[in-house]
Design a protein around this motif. Structure first.
Motif, PDB file in Angstrom:
ATOM      1  N   PHE A  21      20.934  39.366 -43.249  1.00  0.00           N
ATOM      2  CA  PHE A  21      20.459  40.727 -43.476  1.00  0.00           C
ATOM      3  C   PHE A  21      19.937  41.357 -42.182  1.00  0.00           C
ATOM      4  O   PHE A  21      20.224  42.512 -41.875  1.00  0.00           O
ATOM      5  N   ILE A  22      19.165  40.591 -41.415  1.00  0.00           N
ATOM      6  CA  ILE A  22      18.665  41.090 -40.124  1.00  0.00           C
ATOM      7  C   ILE A  22      19.844  41.409 -39.204  1.00  0.00           C
ATOM      8  O   ILE A  22      19.870  42.435 -38.519  1.00  0.00           O
ATOM      9  N   SER A  23      20.828  40.520 -39.216  1.00  0.00           N
ATOM     10  CA  SER A  23      22.027  40.706 -38.400  1.00  0.00           C
ATOM     11  C   SER A  23      22.775  41.969 -38.811  1.00  0.00           C
ATOM     12  O   SER A  23      23.206  42.770 -37.970  1.00  0.00           O
ATOM     13  N   LEU A  24      22.918  42.167 -40.128  1.00  0.00           N
ATOM     14  CA  LEU A  24      23.583  43.363 -40.649  1.00  0.00           C
ATOM     15  C   LEU A  24      22.821  44.619 -40.256  1.00  0.00           C
ATOM     16  O   LEU A  24      23.409  45.603 -39.788  1.00  0.00           O
ATOM     17  N   GLY A  25      21.492  44.590 -40.424  1.00  0.00           N
ATOM     18  CA  GLY A  25      20.669  45.751 -40.089  1.00  0.00           C
ATOM     19  C   GLY A  25      20.801  46.152 -38.629  1.00  0.00           C
ATOM     20  O   GLY A  25      20.944  47.332 -38.295  1.00  0.00           O
ATOM     21  N   LEU A  26      20.755  45.166 -37.737  1.00  0.00           N
ATOM     22  CA  LEU A  26      20.933  45.438 -36.301  1.00  0.00           C
ATOM     23  C   LEU A  26      22.281  46.089 -36.030  1.00  0.00           C
ATOM     24  O   LEU A  26      22.389  47.057 -35.270  1.00  0.00           O
ATOM     25  N   ALA A  27      23.325  45.533 -36.647  1.00  0.00           N
ATOM     26  CA  ALA A  27      24.680  46.047 -36.421  1.00  0.00           C
ATOM     27  C   ALA A  27      24.810  47.483 -36.920  1.00  0.00           C
ATOM     28  O   ALA A  27      25.367  48.347 -36.229  1.00  0.00           O
ATOM     29  N   LEU A  28      24.286  47.770 -38.110  1.00  0.00           N
ATOM     30  CA  LEU A  28      24.422  49.112 -38.684  1.00  0.00           C
ATOM     31  C   LEU A  28      23.644  50.153 -37.883  1.00  0.00           C
ATOM     32  O   LEU A  28      24.154  51.231 -37.585  1.00  0.00           O
ATOM     33  N   VAL A  29      22.402  49.823 -37.530  1.00  0.00           N
ATOM     34  CA  VAL A  29      21.542  50.808 -36.868  1.00  0.00           C
ATOM     35  C   VAL A  29      21.996  51.083 -35.432  1.00  0.00           C
ATOM     36  O   VAL A  29      21.941  52.218 -34.955  1.00  0.00           O
ATOM     37  N   LEU A  30      22.474  50.058 -34.747  1.00  0.00           N
ATOM     38  CA  LEU A  30      22.867  50.237 -33.342  1.00  0.00           C
ATOM     39  C   LEU A  30      24.358  50.508 -33.156  1.00  0.00           C
ATOM     40  O   LEU A  30      24.778  50.977 -32.104  1.00  0.00           O
ATOM     41  N   ALA A  74      29.130  45.821 -35.573  1.00  0.00           N
ATOM     42  CA  ALA A  74      28.563  44.731 -34.763  1.00  0.00           C
ATOM     43  C   ALA A  74      29.269  44.625 -33.418  1.00  0.00           C
ATOM     44  O   ALA A  74      28.624  44.464 -32.374  1.00  0.00           O
ATOM     45  N   VAL A  75      30.601  44.731 -33.424  1.00  0.00           N
ATOM     46  CA  VAL A  75      31.367  44.649 -32.173  1.00  0.00           C
ATOM     47  C   VAL A  75      31.029  45.845 -31.273  1.00  0.00           C
ATOM     48  O   VAL A  75      30.830  45.696 -30.065  1.00  0.00           O
ATOM     49  N   SER A  78      31.976  37.467 -27.620  1.00  0.00           N
ATOM     50  CA  SER A  78      31.033  36.731 -28.487  1.00  0.00           C
ATOM     51  C   SER A  78      31.110  37.226 -29.922  1.00  0.00           C
ATOM     52  O   SER A  78      31.151  36.426 -30.870  1.00  0.00           O
ATOM     53  N   SER A  79      31.151  38.544 -30.118  1.00  0.00           N
ATOM     54  CA  SER A  79      31.174  39.070 -31.487  1.00  0.00           C
ATOM     55  C   SER A  79      32.487  38.742 -32.185  1.00  0.00           C
ATOM     56  O   SER A  79      32.495  38.345 -33.359  1.00  0.00           O
ATOM     57  N   VAL A  80      33.608  38.872 -31.485  1.00  0.00           N
ATOM     58  CA  VAL A  80      34.906  38.589 -32.107  1.00  0.00           C
ATOM     59  C   VAL A  80      35.046  37.097 -32.431  1.00  0.00           C
ATOM     60  O   VAL A  80      35.518  36.722 -33.512  1.00  0.00           O
ATOM     61  N   GLU A 105      27.738  36.139 -42.006  1.00  0.00           N
ATOM     62  CA  GLU A 105      28.896  37.019 -42.171  1.00  0.00           C
ATOM     63  C   GLU A 105      28.937  38.096 -41.092  1.00  0.00           C
ATOM     64  O   GLU A 105      29.988  38.673 -40.841  1.00  0.00           O
ATOM     65  N   ASN A 106      27.793  38.395 -40.499  1.00  0.00           N
ATOM     66  CA  ASN A 106      27.753  39.415 -39.448  1.00  0.00           C
ATOM     67  C   ASN A 106      27.170  38.806 -38.168  1.00  0.00           C
ATOM     68  O   ASN A 106      26.102  38.185 -38.205  1.00  0.00           O
ATOM     69  N   PRO A 107      27.836  38.983 -37.021  1.00  0.00           N
ATOM     70  CA  PRO A 107      27.404  38.309 -35.785  1.00  0.00           C
ATOM     71  C   PRO A 107      26.347  39.049 -34.985  1.00  0.00           C
ATOM     72  O   PRO A 107      25.907  38.579 -33.938  1.00  0.00           O
ATOM     73  N   GLY A 108      25.900  40.230 -35.468  1.00  0.00           N
ATOM     74  CA  GLY A 108      25.049  41.111 -34.671  1.00  0.00           C
ATOM     75  C   GLY A 108      23.801  40.475 -34.104  1.00  0.00           C
ATOM     76  O   GLY A 108      23.411  40.755 -32.963  1.00  0.00           O
TER      77      GLY A 108
END
Length: 546
Positions: free
Chosen positions: A261-270, A437-438, A471-473, A502-505
């Motif tokens: 969830f933290i990873s997803l949040g970082l990816a979405l916001v940034l 995330a990418v 790294s993300s891919v 599921e999300n690498p962010g």
């Protein structure tokens, strides 16, 4: 969920709409023909590279805000979020919040400086202070990879949507649908360029808001406009009880899911501030003030839409059983069209068939508009950054540049068709989150460092882009999204995943920033203070902007 069960539900849905098939086909055809007419009309006004890449910079702040909304409210917004809310409740709504909050980063840090500093692509901004060829190659590569990740979601959504609507149950038929979307996408971009794509996105944004408003009204009408009754029925119908309306159903079960969830949040916001197809929209307006105004309009329009996803997602949970949703698509991507059918009167009713057709046609128009924007972003970056400035060393004519952009559109479209066919069962919102995330790992650190850090060097930019990108891919390739889950992974029946999220962010985004700093600190090259001063003045005032 077995393939046979999904076929049964698709067949049932199709049978219910069977007597209305001519109407459904007519509505669908009208949407496609109308958008093609707009594209051909705009294509006749596309005379040079500025027209093809930036629509001649003739759009107003409101028009561009509407087009940004059309570009941003993708299949993930309409189909994916509704599906994940319908199945996971409160945790699904976190996608809506993340997608919306992300615009504050774009507004405060990126929109105005980018419009002032660049010409057509992200590579223009980076190359201003640094060595042209390596930086443009990196920027072009990153743009194409991010765009293809995002395209995957749209293609997957198209396959699921049209299969449901037309009762196409075979794998071959769904692949053919994905191919059809790809061909239409290629036509939009090669004929219409940015002008055609922008007008299609504006029309689509109006249609999507109208469609979501209609479904929201009908859902709320069923519950006497009482939100509490709607949420209570959704919780009861979900089989999860009160936990359906509380945090933790998707992201709070284990320590790993909390990290996810933290990873997803970082990816979405940034991520939004690094998405190539959003960044190029800032070049279609005449001034930086118009760019800022367009983001303000976009925030308002998108915010209203994401509020309506509460009614779409929880309405689907209240009026459809979880089995109905997952039988149609394991990740819930068909929840919104099935909800439209339900509030219209059900599978056997004329109202249900008409509403299913209209909402599906709107969703299809959504997909077509977004894939056109994505393909334009990646083909523009290839032609402008890689072909003109790297391969031809800045000596190509505008006619050759636009021709290269059109040919690269065909190649990128073909790649998207192949990958989209493999990604049909993955939740679309989750797929888009990977693109975020990418973008946040590879593009955002480089853009921010370039605009705001005086010491930033070419080596720092290359380390940041390639480090964040690779790294993300790599983490995505070895995550449960690609293998290890026979219901929703891209490859069924195999398991080579070792990255648990599921999300690498959470790993790749800090790494992108760290590598940008480290590459600069370890670089023997010294940044040119005069170039930075010039970029700073240009980005803040617009002096010398194209």
């Amino acid at each position: 969920m077995s393939h046979a069960l999904r076929l049964d539900l698709a067949t049932t849905t199709a049978a219910g709409a069977g007597e209305h098939r001519p109407l459904i086909m007519t509505l669908f055809g009208l949407f496609v023909v109308a958008t093609l007419v707009i594209t051909i009309w705009a294509g006749r006004q596309t005379k040079d590279a500025a027209d093809f890449y930036a629509g001649g910079r003739q759009f107003t702040g409101f028009q561009n805000g509407l087009a940004i909304s059309g570009d941003y409210m993708s299949a993930a917004s309409f189909l994916g979020i509704a599906g994940v809310i319908a199945l996971k409740g409160y945790d699904g709504f976190l996608y809506s919040i993340g997608f919306l909050v992300a615009w504050l980063v774009a507004l405060l840090l990126v929109a105005e400086p980018l419009r002032n500093s660049g010409r057509y692509t992200m590579g223009d901004v980076l190359a201003f202070r640094m060595r042209q060829r390596p930086v443009r190659t990196a920027a072009g590569t990153s743009t194409i990879v991010v765009s293809i990740f995002y395209l995957l979601a749209q293609m997957a959504g198209a396959g699921v949507l049209v299969s449901l609507l037309l009762g196409i149950t075979s794998d071959g038929g769904q692949v053919a649908i994905v191919a059809l979307v790809g061909v239409l996408m290629i036509l939009y971009v090669t004929i219409g360029g940015m002008k055609g794509t922008t007008w299609v996105q504006m029309v689509k944004a109006v249609l999507l808001i109208a469609g979501a408003l209609l479904i929201t009204f009908l859902v709320m009408w069923k519950f006497n406009f009482n939100v509490s009754d709607l949420l209570g029925k959704a919780a009861e119908n979900s089989g999860k009880g009160s936990s359906f309306l509380e945090p933790g159903l998707k992201y709070g079960i284990t320590g790993t899911s909390k990290l996810d969830f933290i990873s997803l949040g970082l990816a979405l916001v940034l991520g939004t501030a690094g998405l190539p197809h959003i960044l190029i929209r800032f070049y279609t307006v005449p001034t930086a003030k118009a760019a800022r105004k367009s983001v303000n309009w976009a925030i308002g329009i998108i915010g209203v839409f994401y509020l309506m996803t509460i009614a779409l997602g929880f309405g689907a949970a209240a009026l459809l059983s979880p089995k109905e949703i997952t039988d149609s698509n394991p990740s819930g991507n068909t929840a919104a069209p099935l909800l439209a059918q339900a509030v219209g009167g059900g599978a056997d009713s004329t109202g249900g068939a008409i509403l299913l057709a209209v909402i599906s046609a709107v969703a299809f128009a959504t997909i077509l508009a977004v894939v056109a924007g994505l393909t334009l972003a990646s083909s523009s970056s290839f032609a402008h950054d890689i072909y003109v400035n790297v391969i031809r060393k800045g000596e190509a004519t505008e006619k050759e540049e636009v021709r290269a952009a059109r040919w690269s559109t065909v190649v990128i479209g073909a790649v998207a068709i192949v990958l989209g066919a493999l990604a049909r069962d993955i939740n679309i919102a989750g797929l888009v989150a990977l693109a975020f995330a990418v973008a946040a790992s590879a593009n955002l650190p480089t853009i921010l460092y370039s605009l705001f850090w005086k010491r930033f060097t070419t080596q720092g930019a290359l380390w940041s882009i390639y480090g964040g990108l690779i790294s993300s891919v790599v983490l995505v390739l070895f995550s449960p999204v690609v293998s290890g889950n026979d219901k929703t992974s891209m490859f069924k029946g195999v398991d080579f995943h070792w990255f648990p999220l599921e999300n690498p962010g959470i790993v790749s985004i800090p790494l992108g920033f760290l590598l940008g700093w480290l590459g600069t600190v370890l670089s023997k090259e010294k940044a040119d203070p005069q170039k930075f001063a010039e970029l700073e003045v240009r980005s803040l005032t617009g002096t010398g902007a194209h």
